[in-house]
Design an enzyme around this catalytic site. Sequence first.
Site, mmCIF file in Angstrom:
data_model
loop_
_atom_site.group_PDB
_atom_site.id
_atom_site.type_symbol
_atom_site.label_atom_id
_atom_site.label_comp_id
_atom_site.label_asym_id
_atom_site.label_seq_id
_atom_site.Cartn_x
_atom_site.Cartn_y
_atom_site.Cartn_z
ATOM 1 N N TYR A 46 0.871 -1.168 0.000
ATOM 2 C CA TYR A 46 0.000 0.000 0.000
ATOM 3 C C TYR A 46 0.908 1.218 0.000
ATOM 4 C CZ TYR A 46 -4.235 -2.595 1.383
ATOM 5 O OH TYR A 46 -5.307 -3.435 1.429
ATOM 6 N N HIS B 115 -11.586 -6.010 -3.393
ATOM 7 C CA HIS B 115 -11.127 -6.100 -2.002
ATOM 8 C C HIS B 115 -12.047 -6.965 -1.157
ATOM 9 C CE1 HIS B 115 -7.768 -4.272 0.207
ATOM 10 N NE2 HIS B 115 -8.500 -4.430 1.286
ATOM 11 N N ASP C 82 -7.117 -0.677 -4.776
ATOM 12 C CA ASP C 82 -8.578 -0.612 -4.738
ATOM 13 C C ASP C 82 -9.131 -0.010 -3.455
ATOM 14 O OD1 ASP C 82 -8.022 -2.659 -2.993
ATOM 15 O OD2 ASP C 82 -8.835 -4.246 -4.259
#
Length: 471
Positions: free
Chosen positions: A239, A351, A267
Amino acid sequence: MTVTRSEIERHNTRQSCWVAIHGAVYDVTVSDFLDSHPGGAQVILRCAGKDATEEFDSVHSPDLLTGALPETALRGIINAAELAPSEGMDSVSEARPAPTPDGPPPLSTLINLQDFEEIAQRYLPINAWAYYSSGADDEISKRNNARAYRKISLRPRILRKIPPVDTSTSILGHSTTLPVYISPVGIAKLAHPDGECALAAAAGKEGLVQVLANGSSIPIERVMQSCVSLNQPVFQQLYVNRNITKSVEVVRRAQKAGAQAIWITVDSPVVGKREMDERLNLSVMAGDGNSQGQGVAKTMASSISPFIDWDILSWLRQLTDLPVVIKGIQCVEDAVLAYQHGVQGIVLSNHGGRSQDTAQSPLLALLEIRKFAPFLIDGRMQIFIDGGIRRGTDVLKAIALGATAVGLGRPFLFSMAAGYGEDGVHRMLQMLRQEIESNMVFLGATTLRELEPEMVNASRLERELVGSVKL
């Protein structure tokens, strides 16, 4: 230096916050540790002036403290028995539906992935169940992910004289015994103390790929030590952090530890409203004027940057020469853009229904690619898919429609619950492997390459396809 209980208890504010972990007393107000903590400052402040060992151990590896806090944070030692434990999450962690008197059932009595989920719901701490199982808003996307597979029927072929089937494939050049990989799942220690290490050991013995979560509860160096061989493939999820230097550290540390690909997840530029998780946190923090109802998910992801675009791939390529996969593609337009930006793979994913509710299922995105950009399914870029996969037939449907492999997340966590650990992971994979092999025989396919679109009837799901796109 020995510290007294009364001295620790005086330091119970944001301005001066001391916590005890395994008998060591730390001042967490040094540096900017409170504000930079990935789980948010409130997670630590509720333990201010108390023993935080149990809460720390539930999500962290003991050696994490070495790199997280400077030496100047250590204030001394104390006998943990003298200090009051933290309240809040600890008491909730212990609260769970009453298990059976004889404990969890033997693994041999569990025969499908749903069995593991039901056991996990009974035995996981309530906060762990809420974090793992919750979806966004009304959880429509979470449910639709699984329903999409039910809308596709199989079209078996007969009298094909099938020898033993071959379920092996290759993911980014690494051989795997199943077209299945372990999706990045955060805070696996909530399911079992061995957490990501148990997953790594099982993946190695089963011949699978593991994608290690950016929010892994165990450092990558220890996870790699749990691998069964030096060449066992472990990929690192990324991330992008608001503080970009921390993302640089994740990539460099992963590469140094031996990770063999980077899966950048895009996402969730913000965290979905996971109401089960947030509602639990509200009940825990009742009476705390500073609480805003943030659950585990929101606090864990508070550092994710929403301010990135496709240029982030150029930044990542300057940082590493490892293969790059984009996780979180939800439509054919972005799949084509990813291909044009030269990534080695994409993950069709919403996700797990945990980000934007009512986002279409990843399987629909795969059908979009087949209809509007079929050139993507020619091997130039690998296509992975996750979300809602619970049966061997689900796996085969995805492969027949063009996916390279599928990712499972929650099932791996559930398989470790109730104390099963690595043994539970093996049992779960044994069942999934049997389902894949037997259904390949029914379909008349001896290898995954022989799975063809003609072996499935996707007409019911195709009715939900978007009418047109601009590429």
